[in-house]
Design a protein around this motif. Sequence first.
Motif, PDB file in Angstrom:
ATOM      1  N   MET A   1       0.853  -1.183   0.000  1.00 22.69           N
ATOM      2  CA  MET A   1       0.000   0.000   0.000  1.00 22.69           C
ATOM      3  C   MET A   1       0.891   1.237   0.000  1.00 22.69           C
ATOM      4  O   MET A   1       1.817   1.349   0.801  1.00 22.69           O
ATOM      5  CB  MET A   1      -0.882  -0.029   1.257  1.00 22.69           C
ATOM      6  N   TRP A   3       1.684   5.413   0.345  1.00 18.16           N
ATOM      7  CA  TRP A   3       1.430   6.335   1.456  1.00 18.16           C
ATOM      8  C   TRP A   3       0.088   7.039   1.321  1.00 18.16           C
ATOM      9  O   TRP A   3      -0.607   7.267   2.305  1.00 18.16           O
ATOM     10  CB  TRP A   3       2.573   7.341   1.593  1.00 18.16           C
ATOM     11  N   ASP A   5      -2.682   5.916  -0.148  1.00 23.31           N
ATOM     12  CA  ASP A   5      -3.749   4.969   0.197  1.00 23.31           C
ATOM     13  C   ASP A   5      -3.811   4.761   1.708  1.00 23.31           C
ATOM     14  O   ASP A   5      -4.888   4.655   2.287  1.00 23.31           O
ATOM     15  CB  ASP A   5      -3.526   3.625  -0.499  1.00 23.31           C
ATOM     16  N   HIS A   6      -2.646   4.702   2.344  1.00 26.33           N
ATOM     17  CA  HIS A   6      -2.611   4.536   3.798  1.00 26.33           C
ATOM     18  C   HIS A   6      -3.237   5.746   4.506  1.00 26.33           C
ATOM     19  O   HIS A   6      -4.007   5.585   5.449  1.00 26.33           O
ATOM     20  CB  HIS A   6      -1.172   4.324   4.280  1.00 26.33           C
ATOM     21  N   CYS A  10      -6.515   5.742   6.882  1.00 22.85           N
ATOM     22  CA  CYS A  10      -6.469   6.288   8.251  1.00 22.85           C
ATOM     23  C   CYS A  10      -7.563   7.333   8.455  1.00 22.85           C
ATOM     24  O   CYS A  10      -8.249   7.327   9.479  1.00 22.85           O
ATOM     25  CB  CYS A  10      -5.113   6.908   8.541  1.00 22.85           C
ATOM     26  N   SER A 105       3.533   4.922  11.620  1.00 21.59           N
ATOM     27  CA  SER A 105       2.288   4.328  11.154  1.00 21.59           C
ATOM     28  C   SER A 105       2.504   3.498   9.900  1.00 21.59           C
ATOM     29  O   SER A 105       1.932   2.420   9.759  1.00 21.59           O
ATOM     30  CB  SER A 105       1.268   5.431  10.889  1.00 21.59           C
ATOM     31  N   ALA A 106       3.318   3.971   8.975  1.00 19.80           N
ATOM     32  CA  ALA A 106       3.577   3.244   7.731  1.00 19.80           C
ATOM     33  C   ALA A 106       4.850   3.766   7.088  1.00 19.80           C
ATOM     34  O   ALA A 106       5.283   4.888   7.354  1.00 19.80           O
ATOM     35  CB  ALA A 106       2.412   3.404   6.766  1.00 19.80           C
ATOM     36  N   ASP A 108       6.605   3.898   3.115  1.00 17.52           N
ATOM     37  CA  ASP A 108       6.488   3.655   1.686  1.00 17.52           C
ATOM     38  C   ASP A 108       7.899   3.729   1.108  1.00 17.52           C
ATOM     39  O   ASP A 108       8.431   4.815   0.874  1.00 17.52           O
ATOM     40  CB  ASP A 108       5.570   4.692   1.038  1.00 17.52           C
TER      41      ASP A 108
END
Length: 143
Positions: A1, A3, A5-6, A10, A105-106, A108
Amino acid sequence: MNWRDHLQACLLEMQPASVCALDAVARQLACSVLPDTPVRMHGNPPDSSCALALGIDALNGLDAQQAQHLISRTRLYVAPRILLVVPSGCVLDEAMFRALGFTLSATDAAADLRIHYYDLDTYKTVPDWLNARYWANPERWEP
């Protein structure tokens, strides 16, 4: 996924009552993902608090002191929750974000970006010793 889309996931999961966009790109994304949610731009001085602050290009071009100042003012006066997109060349590193209370959190890797999240409610867990069991019992005190 990726950034974007994340971030969209969220925002849809949180469903904040209001959003403070820290930059124009964040405003555009928030308005497109949450069309019924009021989105305002970050002002100086802040005029009212929001449920969430979103920054995509907010830290670009800032030195470390300016970035920390922006984050601190946002936490204190604007929103109790912050989502920040951070490029790998940011002046604040992972350790600094952890020190400021953010969680990763994520990531990319393709875009070389990280997303950091701050939530005042989950910032610090309550330690075990901080409960009624370890406090004095006023009913047992004798004058």
